[in-house]
Design a protein around this motif. Structure first.
Motif, short mmCIF file in Angstrom:
data_model
loop_
_atom_site.label_atom_id
_atom_site.label_comp_id
_atom_site.label_asym_id
_atom_site.label_seq_id
_atom_site.Cartn_x
_atom_site.Cartn_y
_atom_site.Cartn_z
N ASN A 28 26.08 -3.09 19.01
CA ASN A 28 24.61 -3.09 19.04
C ASN A 28 24.08 -2.73 20.43
OD1 ASN A 28 24.51 -3.84 16.35
ND2 ASN A 28 24.46 -6.04 16.82
N SER A 29 24.78 -3.15 21.47
CA SER A 29 24.32 -2.80 22.82
C SER A 29 24.42 -1.30 23.06
CB SER A 29 25.14 -3.57 23.86
OG SER A 29 26.50 -3.17 23.83
N VAL A 30 25.48 -0.66 22.54
CA VAL A 30 25.60 0.79 22.69
C VAL A 30 24.49 1.50 21.91
CG1 VAL A 30 27.08 2.78 22.27
CG2 VAL A 30 28.07 0.65 23.11
N MET A 31 24.22 1.04 20.71
CA MET A 31 23.16 1.67 19.91
C MET A 31 21.80 1.49 20.57
SD MET A 31 24.81 3.10 17.50
CE MET A 31 23.44 3.60 16.48
N ASP A 32 21.56 0.31 21.15
CA ASP A 32 20.29 0.10 21.87
C ASP A 32 20.18 1.04 23.07
OD1 ASP A 32 19.66 -1.87 20.06
OD2 ASP A 32 20.36 -3.52 21.35
N ALA A 33 21.29 1.24 23.77
CA ALA A 33 21.26 2.15 24.92
C ALA A 33 21.00 3.58 24.48
CB ALA A 33 22.58 2.05 25.69
N LEU A 34 21.60 3.99 23.35
CA LEU A 34 21.35 5.35 22.86
C LEU A 34 19.91 5.52 22.39
CD1 LEU A 34 24.68 6.01 20.91
CD2 LEU A 34 24.01 6.89 23.15
N ARG A 35 19.32 4.45 21.88
CA ARG A 35 17.90 4.53 21.50
C ARG A 35 17.01 4.67 22.73
NH1 ARG A 35 19.73 0.24 18.10
NH2 ARG A 35 19.94 0.93 15.93
N VAL A 36 17.43 4.07 23.85
CA VAL A 36 16.68 4.26 25.09
C VAL A 36 16.83 5.68 25.60
CG1 VAL A 36 16.54 3.54 27.51
CG2 VAL A 36 16.79 1.83 25.73
N LEU A 37 18.04 6.23 25.45
CA LEU A 37 18.28 7.60 25.91
C LEU A 37 17.47 8.61 25.10
CD1 LEU A 37 19.94 9.39 27.82
CD2 LEU A 37 21.74 9.44 26.08
N HIS A 38 17.51 8.48 23.77
CA HIS A 38 16.73 9.35 22.88
C HIS A 38 16.28 8.49 21.70
CE1 HIS A 38 17.60 13.13 24.90
NE2 HIS A 38 18.87 12.77 24.95
N PRO A 39 15.00 8.29 21.52
CA PRO A 39 14.54 7.45 20.39
C PRO A 39 14.82 8.14 19.06
CG PRO A 39 12.68 8.46 21.52
CD PRO A 39 13.89 8.76 22.35
N PRO A 40 15.21 7.38 18.04
CA PRO A 40 15.47 7.99 16.72
C PRO A 40 14.18 8.51 16.09
CG PRO A 40 15.71 5.60 16.64
CD PRO A 40 15.48 5.95 18.06
N SER A 41 14.35 9.39 15.13
CA SER A 41 13.20 10.00 14.46
C SER A 41 12.65 9.08 13.38
CB SER A 41 13.60 11.35 13.85
OG SER A 41 14.61 11.15 12.88
N ASP A 42 11.40 9.33 12.99
CA ASP A 42 10.77 8.52 11.95
C ASP A 42 11.26 8.90 10.55
OD1 ASP A 42 9.34 7.26 13.94
OD2 ASP A 42 7.64 8.65 13.79
N MET A 43 11.46 10.18 10.34
CA MET A 43 11.92 10.66 9.02
C MET A 43 13.44 10.82 9.08
SD MET A 43 8.95 13.47 8.19
CE MET A 43 9.64 13.75 6.56
N VAL A 44 14.13 9.92 8.41
CA VAL A 44 15.59 9.90 8.47
C VAL A 44 16.15 10.93 7.51
CG1 VAL A 44 17.65 8.50 8.19
CG2 VAL A 44 15.55 7.47 9.09
N GLU A 45 16.99 11.80 8.04
CA GLU A 45 17.67 12.82 7.23
C GLU A 45 19.07 12.99 7.80
OE1 GLU A 45 17.36 17.57 6.05
OE2 GLU A 45 15.83 16.61 7.30
N SER A 46 20.07 12.82 6.96
CA SER A 46 21.46 12.86 7.41
C SER A 46 21.90 14.29 7.68
CB SER A 46 22.38 12.22 6.36
OG SER A 46 21.99 10.89 6.11
N LEU A 47 22.95 14.40 8.49
CA LEU A 47 23.54 15.71 8.74
C LEU A 47 24.27 16.21 7.50
CD1 LEU A 47 25.06 15.22 12.33
CD2 LEU A 47 23.08 16.61 11.72
N ASP A 48 24.08 17.46 7.19
CA ASP A 48 24.77 18.10 6.06
C ASP A 48 25.99 18.83 6.62
OD1 ASP A 48 25.56 19.18 3.73
OD2 ASP A 48 23.75 20.41 3.39
N LEU A 49 27.16 18.21 6.44
CA LEU A 49 28.37 18.78 7.03
C LEU A 49 28.82 20.05 6.34
CD1 LEU A 49 30.45 15.52 7.64
CD2 LEU A 49 28.89 16.72 9.18
#
Length: 495
Positions: free
Chosen positions: A434-455
């Protein structure tokens, strides 16, 4: 009333040619040397003007002579008079090297000529001059700056006189007013609380003998500071209101508010910083950190934050004493589980406040702290608590620290590898993740419209591969559910 008619106007008498000190022949000789021919009346006028200028110069030079309490006029007086009259001085004449005149022999062919004097030129022997010892010129007068006093204490430097120890006579209450910065704390309830190493030695360390103390006393002089009884009483009430944490909440809030806004606490600042540092060390060195130790650490972090909020305190000389308690709370491995995350978050916020206020004055402060946190994050053998504290500390330093620590430094990949191993062994590492995910959210905030990557698409597949290379497989899977967030993280770190 009519004027009498028999009166005649007076006429100026004696308008004949007057000869002075300066002769007309001298003017004519000078004009002939310059190939200029002037009539007699012009030469007479120039002679009068030259004589007037000479008299003016002599009068000015006489003033300097009288001002110097002398009866002999020197060439220095003439030079000063020329400067006052804004006339170019005569070069080659100095009072320190007066010119020597010699009288010439009489001319037999001109018996009527007066005595003639000429300056004697000294013959210089170059061989003798070259053989003589060269005298080096002394260094000119220069100015330098040094500290007379720092925070009311005179530094022991050669420019300052040596400190004279002051002897205090009287009873114990009188001696309690004199406080040693590195020895005795303010009196609390009539007893002195030791702040220095002599009063709080670790187990197994012996106190120095009397002979050793006598040998150290001439070399190390104790700096004394006088605190008023009001400040001593304030210190006693403040510390008793803050700790133990089970005390009245209203008193603790009032104490923190006073510490945050009151002026005139500069003299107490070293004692408060030392009290906080000893409190943090005492709480963290316990074998098993309990609920009470966690609450104590919360209060001590609040005290540091209140000190930083007080604009009247000059805390820059004490930054090296404030940072260790904050970093100790951040990187300690065995905080109580119910307080660990909150304590590390509070310490991270306090660290961020400190760097915001003083990183401009000390540009190397943030890089040094970031290096310490990065070593705690990526070094092998570190506990989960230490890595979590390092990540939250990087968040407090700023986005650039998060980018260098988690992405470029490989901190996220280290945590991802350990998380994969923990899942295989059934160990819960959710706080670290959770601490890593919080740090990544500080680095770049997630988007409002969630759409997964299409591999199945090549662009998204390349994005996922690059994301996995930056953060590891575990966090790549976590972020792949938000395609826009993943593209921002990958796009900002592409070469």
């Amino acid at each position: 009333m009519q004027a009498p008619t028999n009166l005649k106007p007076k006429t100026r008498g004696g308008q004949g040619t007057q000869t002075g000190v300066y002769k007309v022949d001298s003017i004519k000789d000078i004009s002939e040397s310059l190939n200029i021919s002037i009539p007699d009346n012009v030469a007479s006028s120039l002679t009068s003007d030259v004589e007037y200028r000479i008299n003016q110069l002599i009068e000015e030079a006489a003033r300097f002579m009288r001002h110097g309490r002398r009866t002999t006029m020197t060439t220095a007086d003439i030079e000063q008079a020329l400067r006052v009259l804004n006339i170019e001085p005569l070069y080659g004449h100095s009072p320190y090297n007066p010119t020597v005149f010699r009288r010439a022999l009489p001319f037999p062919q001109v018996p009527a000529a007066g005595p003639v004097y000429f300056p004697e030129d000294e013959e210089i022997d170059f061989d003798r001059v070259l053989r003589e010892e060269k005298i080096a010129l002394p260094k000119g007068v220069s100015w330098t700056a040094h500290w007379l006093a720092v925070e009311g204490v005179q530094p022991l430097i050669p420019e300052n006189p040596p400190a004279i120890p002051r002897e205090t006579d009287g009873d114990a209450s009188t001696k309690g007013d004199i406080l040693k910065v590195n020895g005795i704390s303010p009196l609390v309830n009539g007893s002195g609380l030791p702040l220095g190493p002599a009063g709080n030695l670790p187990p197994g360390v012996k106190k120095p003998s009397t002979g050793q103390q006598a040998n150290q006393s001439p070399n190390q002089q104790i700096v004394k500071q006088v605190l008023s009884r009001e400040l001593q009483l304030y210190y006693a009430r403040l510390t008793s209101s803050l700790l133990p944490p089970s005390s009245d909440l209203s008193k603790r809030t009032a104490a923190l508010a006073s510490l945050r806004s009151d002026a005139g606490l500069q003299a107490l600042l070293p004692y408060l910083v030392r009290w906080v540092a000893e409190g943090v060390v005492g709480s963290l060195k316990e074998d098993s950190a309990g609920e009470n130790e966690g609450r104590v650490l919360h209060v001590l972090l609040d005290v540091i934050s209140a000190i930083l909020d007080n604009n009247t305190l000059f805390i820059e000389p004490y930054l090296h004493q404030i940072l260790p308690p904050i970093l100790s709370v951040l990187l300690h491995s065995s905080l109580h589980p119910s307080h660990a995350t909150q304590l590390r978050t509070t310490a991270s916020q306090t660290l961020s406040k400190l760097l915001t206020q003083h990183s401009t004055t000390y540009p190397s402060l943030s890089p040094r702290i970031m290096k310490t946190l990065l070593l705690a994050l990526i070094s092998p053998g570190k506990s989960y608590g230490t890595r979590e504290g390092a990540i939250r500390g990087l968040v407090g330093v700023g986005k650039e620290a998060v980018r260098k620590g988690l992405v470029e430094g490989g901190g996220a990949k280290v945590v991802a590898a350990e998380s994969d191993m923990d899942r295989e062994h059934g160990i819960n590492s959710s706080n670290l993740v959770n601490s890593v995910m919080d740090a990544l959210r500080v680095l770049h905030p997630p988007s409002d419209m969630v759409e997964s990557l299409d591999l199945s698409r090549s662009s998204d597949s390349d994005t996922y591969a690059h994301l996995e290379d930056l953060l590891g497989q575990f966090f790549a899977e976590q972020i792949a559910s938000d395609a826009a967030w993943a593209r921002e993280i990958v796009g900002s770190h592409q070469p």
